[in-house]
Design a protein around this motif. Sequence first.
Motif, PDB file in Angstrom:
ATOM      1  N   THR A  76      47.666  14.284 123.602  1.00  0.00           N
ATOM      2  CA  THR A  76      46.948  13.866 122.401  1.00  0.00           C
ATOM      3  C   THR A  76      45.615  14.589 122.340  1.00  0.00           C
ATOM      4  OG1 THR A  76      45.902  11.990 123.526  1.00  0.00           O
ATOM      5  CG2 THR A  76      48.030  11.584 122.417  1.00  0.00           C
ATOM      6  N   SER A  77      45.144  14.810 121.138  1.00  0.00           N
ATOM      7  CA  SER A  77      43.854  15.466 120.942  1.00  0.00           C
ATOM      8  C   SER A  77      43.054  14.684 119.916  1.00  0.00           C
ATOM      9  CB  SER A  77      44.052  16.913 120.461  1.00  0.00           C
ATOM     10  OG  SER A  77      44.819  17.649 121.393  1.00  0.00           O
ATOM     11  N   LEU A  78      41.752  14.656 120.101  1.00  0.00           N
ATOM     12  CA  LEU A  78      40.864  13.985 119.164  1.00  0.00           C
ATOM     13  C   LEU A  78      40.078  15.031 118.395  1.00  0.00           C
ATOM     14  CD1 LEU A  78      39.475  11.130 121.461  1.00  0.00           C
ATOM     15  CD2 LEU A  78      41.305  10.992 119.762  1.00  0.00           C
ATOM     16  N   PHE A  79      40.033  14.864 117.068  1.00  0.00           N
ATOM     17  CA  PHE A  79      39.309  15.805 116.208  1.00  0.00           C
ATOM     18  C   PHE A  79      38.401  15.033 115.254  1.00  0.00           C
ATOM     19  CE2 PHE A  79      43.298  17.868 117.305  1.00  0.00           C
ATOM     20  CZ  PHE A  79      42.893  19.134 117.712  1.00  0.00           C
ATOM     21  N   THR A  80      37.286  15.637 114.933  1.00  0.00           N
ATOM     22  CA  THR A  80      36.393  15.083 113.925  1.00  0.00           C
ATOM     23  C   THR A  80      36.127  16.174 112.888  1.00  0.00           C
ATOM     24  OG1 THR A  80      35.328  13.582 115.475  1.00  0.00           O
ATOM     25  CG2 THR A  80      34.134  14.077 113.439  1.00  0.00           C
ATOM     26  N   PHE A  81      36.362  15.834 111.638  1.00  0.00           N
ATOM     27  CA  PHE A  81      36.179  16.791 110.547  1.00  0.00           C
ATOM     28  C   PHE A  81      35.068  16.308 109.630  1.00  0.00           C
ATOM     29  CE2 PHE A  81      40.578  16.987 111.918  1.00  0.00           C
ATOM     30  CZ  PHE A  81      40.718  18.331 112.208  1.00  0.00           C
ATOM     31  N   LYS A  82      34.353  17.250 109.052  1.00  0.00           N
ATOM     32  CA  LYS A  82      33.219  16.900 108.200  1.00  0.00           C
ATOM     33  C   LYS A  82      33.645  16.174 106.930  1.00  0.00           C
ATOM     34  CE  LYS A  82      30.389  20.812 109.747  1.00  0.00           C
ATOM     35  NZ  LYS A  82      29.684  22.055 109.332  1.00  0.00           N
ATOM     36  N   ASN A  83      34.793  16.550 106.405  1.00  0.00           N
ATOM     37  CA  ASN A  83      35.242  15.957 105.139  1.00  0.00           C
ATOM     38  C   ASN A  83      36.759  16.055 105.042  1.00  0.00           C
ATOM     39  OD1 ASN A  83      35.750  18.722 104.298  1.00  0.00           O
ATOM     40  ND2 ASN A  83      33.551  18.836 103.823  1.00  0.00           N
TER      41      ASN A  83
END
Length: 462
Positions: A76-83
């Motif tokens: 599993t991978s965690l990502f954070t996107f601006k929008n």
Amino acid sequence: MDGENDKLICQICKKKYSSVSAKYRHLRDVHNEQPIAKQTVHIKCPICPQEEKVALESHDMLINHLQQIHSLSIKTSLFTFKNEEEFETWRALDNRNVDYVKRRDRKIICNTGVDVKFVETHVGHDDLLRSKHLTKDQQEMIASKLAAGVTKERILEDARTITGNKLERINVLKRADLAYIIRKFNIEKRRHDDDMVATTLKVKEWNSQGKNYVFLFKQIGETYPGLKAEDFALGFMNDDMERKLKQFKRIICIDGTHGTNSRHYDLTIVLVKDENKIGFPVAFLLSNRLDQTIQNIFFDALKSKIGEPVDAEYIMTDDDIKYYNAWCQAMVTERKPRRLLCTWHVIKNWNIQGRNKLKNVDNKKEMKNRMRKILKETDVSTFHKMKDEYFKHLEEGQENEFLKYLKNYYFQSEERIMMWAHCHRVNVGINTNMAIESLNKVLKYNKMRGNQNLRVEKLLDT
């Protein structure tokens, strides 16, 4: 109070909602309560033996089960996107399965951005290209083409073009993908799930926009003089059709066809030959019946629509007299139009009866050639001479059944012979209503692609 209604009522403030999801949203937003999730039993381990399939309540439980019971390593991978736009760009890469991301990621959309937990490991199936979903941009691109009128065949053909020497999901585009996009983006612009309600909305749209004008509309359940409650009838024409009918009314061709819609309604077509001798449809009737009663009503409404009777010189139909009788009853003029039978239909009837009534195989083969020559002979005296010779041939061959059929149905009087023999229609300018047959083929096989299950609403759009 029954259990169904209990599900829609907030047990804290007793307020009733239209759906369970609306009630759950109320509990979270107003009472700060987290609703108890409904147990789902359709999530099952893909690698457990069939007889030992484990039903799981959530996809998190499925991941935990795969790790603990089957000792699998789940990445599993965690990502954070601006929008949202940045998130959509990411999930479009490498043909990522959009639904897979949405279903397993705990995607949280807030003012500051998008947090995603992406489960990358595939379990129970191969990472096949055809099992992935089209990206949002690809779906929107295809939807815009469909909405613009690009054919499905052209879209599928274009999708086969590979760019950059890399096979992508869109390169294996299927008809099922197009059907999904049509539903998702409402390409067909279904006006209502109920076909009859949608048809009513279509009629209002036509009449308000002036594209086509529905001059006869009898809905199911309505009272209409001469028709039953369960009958349906819709007659329409547009301005071009009305102008052509008034301008080229010398020869009127009328015919009916089946197999254009899921309700099995019949389509009646009225057609004229324009200045280029090309068939031009001038009125349509869609109805659950094809008898003389509905044709009377149709032609009477047509007369009212154009404001006067159509003074036709010839009416060409198949061998069913209902169209001619209905036309003459509605379009009362000083001269009664002469009835002509379509050559194609006449020959078709002879071939059917010849196969059934002629006994000798050679006579069956010979009949087609000899009867066609008789029909197409343009000299009256030669016509009768050829007819007498053929009748004598049938009599000598003891083909009495077919001979009797011809005498009773096509040679019983001079008036009857004048309906189909070419020697009596020299300079008329038309022998068949093949223009209608051509129109039927264009409609059924070019526009409808052989699909006989169109909703009435969609058929009218077509």
